[in-house]
Design an enzyme around this catalytic site. Structure first.
Site, short mmCIF file in Angstrom:
data_model
loop_
_atom_site.label_atom_id
_atom_site.label_comp_id
_atom_site.label_asym_id
_atom_site.label_seq_id
_atom_site.Cartn_x
_atom_site.Cartn_y
_atom_site.Cartn_z
N SER A 111 1.15 -1.44 0.14
CA SER A 111 -0.04 -0.50 0.11
C SER A 111 1.19 1.44 0.37
CB SER A 111 -0.58 -0.27 1.29
OG SER A 111 -2.03 0.92 1.19
N ASP A 157 -8.48 -5.73 -6.04
CA ASP A 157 -8.73 -4.24 -4.86
C ASP A 157 -9.13 -2.95 -5.55
OD1 ASP A 157 -7.68 -2.22 -3.53
OD2 ASP A 157 -5.10 -2.92 -4.32
N HIS A 165 -7.21 -5.85 -1.50
CA HIS A 165 -6.05 -5.33 -0.99
C HIS A 165 -5.05 -6.30 0.06
CE1 HIS A 165 -4.00 -1.49 -1.15
NE2 HIS A 165 -3.83 -1.34 0.67
#
Length: 626
Positions: free
Chosen positions: A189, A295, A323
């Site tokens: 991320s 995602d 994610h």
């Protein structure tokens, strides 16, 4: 008490030790160093910026854990680095681990397994607090110069090119005499995003990066071809990650974030500063990437555009999950791959990892296939045409004629548009291929060109690709985006007091569906001429705009149907216009550029399912979930 399962690490260690090795391929690194005796320390590195305006150059904290024995023997070690804003606010990994320190401020708890696994194998692990977070000075600027310099300057320090200190403000210097200068950056991320940004500077010493679910352009995190995505704001994220950091005044820095991220969705200098794709030609580091095809936080366009701009040795994993870190969906294989990757690029071990297939893709839950590269396809042009039901037509090679219309309004969503594909809908138009005569492998980034006439001066466009047909897929919109936590643990490396190597095992969260939205895209029609400058729309005048859909790799099976849906405001993802219009689409001037491996779709006429079961409504989650 939870049951601790050691099989994972033992199997990996046994594979490393027992695998036959030829003279041409030296053994990989092995766990020969004492983790409990490892050196744990902090260096503060001067990044040459004054983000908080206090008149002093900002210093960032780099918490270090490294094997004691090599330094005592006069040997140096390479570095695995994770630079993050989340070490005190939001945590890292599936279990949201935070850094911990002893009463003297010495680092004790290093989030994730990188230190436990790699320090005994002769690596240092360096966890950097981005400026304005945890122990670092300055202010975060959400992907801008402060964030990138926070990590780039640490790479410089590890190579003897920047100043490091023993405290946040004091004059005593410290040097990384123990470092070989070879650095690999990793992170999921935001952390992986920083790795992308640092690689795009071309900094010497950065040998490889491992971005996981990472952003390549912050514009494409907060915007989509002129449309505002429902992702919060840069200033809001800055306040989230810096809320536990005291002493600095970041109000001026936050005002700059608000002013730069203009509400009209235009691409400007603020976004250019945070667009690493534009500097991809500077990247010299190899890349091992992972991204979830489901995602909906860091949209897949971020890996797609980055990947196609790179010209380095690279490999990518694409999962059906959202994610999610590969440690939590394919743990043993990931740790083994990561071990070989770092051994090759940081230690120079000739283990052949660079010669393995360029892409590994999850076709069904826990069913993986390798392919030489991603993308595997090239674009074919498909065109919508009217059918017998108003607003429901065909998608094929021949251009359509005439027009179709829909009316935008609040409260619409891509899920509702897809739910009843046989019916006329006031809010969208739908075009399908018919039943596919053979599998259709969609691999790459699709683009849709729409010629639309709005009835008002503001308009949004959305497009989605839908696979209609029964399937079992990862539940990427579920609570943990395709995985479930189990009650047992497995251990991946050595443990020490306050820093264990054991993590919850996970299993697959799968769901049976009758349709699957495989790609989404959104645009502001006012940006039809330029993403940098929107133009007022004249009601009743047609405008042609091409915009991108999410990058993907998906096989639509034989017998399924692929559909293109065009609508207005997909309220689950984008904000609506000031005035919701009726939009008329010119079919003869509308098309889909679909990246496919092999020939385009061949199909026979077939009825669409009346109301197919579908995955739960999509939700947008903020990046601070990490």
């Amino acid at each position: 008490m939870k049951t601790v399962v050691l099989a994972g690490i033992l199997a990996v260690a046994a594979a490393v030790v027992a695998a036959p090795q030829s003279a041409a391929k030296p053994r990989g690194s092995e766990p020969v160093y004492d983790f409990a005796q490892a050196v744990r320390e902090t260096a503060w590195v001067d990044i040459g910026l004054d983000g908080d305006g206090d008149g002093r150059s900002d210093r960032v904290a780099a918490d270090i854990i490294r094997p004691k024995e090599p330094a005592a023997q006069g040997k140096k070690v390479p570095v695995i680095m994770d630079a993050s804003p989340y070490y005190s606010c939001c945590g890292r990994g599936n279990e949201s681990e935070l850094k911990t320190y002893d009463s003297a401020g010495r680092p004790v708890g290093f989030p994730l397994y990188y230190d436990n696994f790699f320090v005994p194998r002769g690596y240092a692990v360096v966890l950097v607090d981005l400026a304005g977070t945890n122990k670092s000075r300055g202010c975060t600027d959400i992907g801008g110069p402060s964030d990138i310099e926070s990590a780039r300057k640490v790479v410089d320090w590890l190579n003897g090119r920047a100043n490091g200190y023993t405290t946040a403000t004091g004059p005593a210097r410290t040097n990384a005499t123990w470092s070989t200068g070879a650095v690999g950056m990793i992170g999921k991320s935001y952390d992986g995003t920083v790795a992308n940004g640092v690689a795009a500077t071309g900094v010497e010493g950065l040998k490889t990066i491992v971005p996981i679910g990472a952003i390549s352009s912050w514009y494409d995190y907060y915007r989509s071809d002129g449309a505002n995505l429902r992702q919060g704001s840069p200033a809001g994220l800055a306040q989230t990650v810096s809320q536990r950091n005291g002493g600095q005044n970041c109000s001026a820095a936050n005002r700059k974030l608000t002013a730069g991220a203009t509400s009209n969705g235009d691409y400007n200098a603020f976004w250019l500063d945070r667009d690493y794709v534009q500097s991809a030609s500077k990247v010299k580091a190899s890349v091992l990437a992972s991204h979830g095809l489901g995602d909906l936080n860091v949209k897949t366009i971020n890996f797609g555009q980055w990947w196609e701009a790179l010209n380095v040795e690279r490999k990518i994993w694409l999962t059906q999950a959202g994610h999610v870190d590969p440690f939590d969906y394919r743990r043993s294989a990931w740790v083994d791959t990561l071990h070989k990757w770092f051994d090759h690029y940081l230690l120079g071990v000739d283990n052949g990892i660079e010669k393995t297939p360029g892409a590994s893709v999850e076709r069904e839950p826990d069913v993986w296939v390798d392919q030489p590269a991603w993308p595997a396809g090239s674009a074919v042009t498909l065109r919508p045409a009217s059918g017998t039901t108003p607003g429901v037509g065909t998608l094929g090679s021949s251009p359509g004629t005439g027009t179709v219309s829909f009316t935008d309004s609040s409260g619409q969503s891509s899920n509702s548009w897809a739910a009843r594909p046989t019916e006329t809908s006031n809010g969208r138009v739908l075009f399908s291929t018919g039943a596919l005569a053979k599998d259709l492998h969609v691999s790459g980034t699709a683009k849709v060109t729409v010629t639309a006439t709005p009835s008002t001066s503001t308009a949004r466009l959305s497009a989605i690709l839908v696979d209609y047909g029964p399937a079992t897929i990862r539940n990427y919109t579920g609570p943990k985006e395709g995985i479930k936590n189990e009650l047992t643990q497995s251990c991946w490396g050595s443990s020490a007091s306050g820093n264990d190597a054991c993590y919850l095992n996970t299993s697959t969260d799968a769901v049976s569906v009758g349709l699957n939205i495989i790609s989404r895209g959104w645009a502001d029609l006012a940006n039809h001429g330029s993403l940098s400058q929107e133009s007022p729309l004249t009601p009743g005048q047609p405008y042609t705009m091409t915009f991108r859909l999410a990058s993907t790799d998906h096989v639509v099976p034989q017998g399924h149907q692929l559909a293109l849906i065009i609508g207005g405001t997909d309220g689950s993802f984008i904000s609506g216009p000031a005035q919701y219009p009726k939009i008329t689409v010119d079919l003869g001037k509308t098309s889909l550029a679909l990246p496919v491996a092999g020939a385009g779709p061949s199909a026979v006429p077939a009825a669409l399912p009346v109301a197919p079961a579908q995955i739960a409504p999509a939700t947008v989650s903020g990046l601070e979930r990490g």
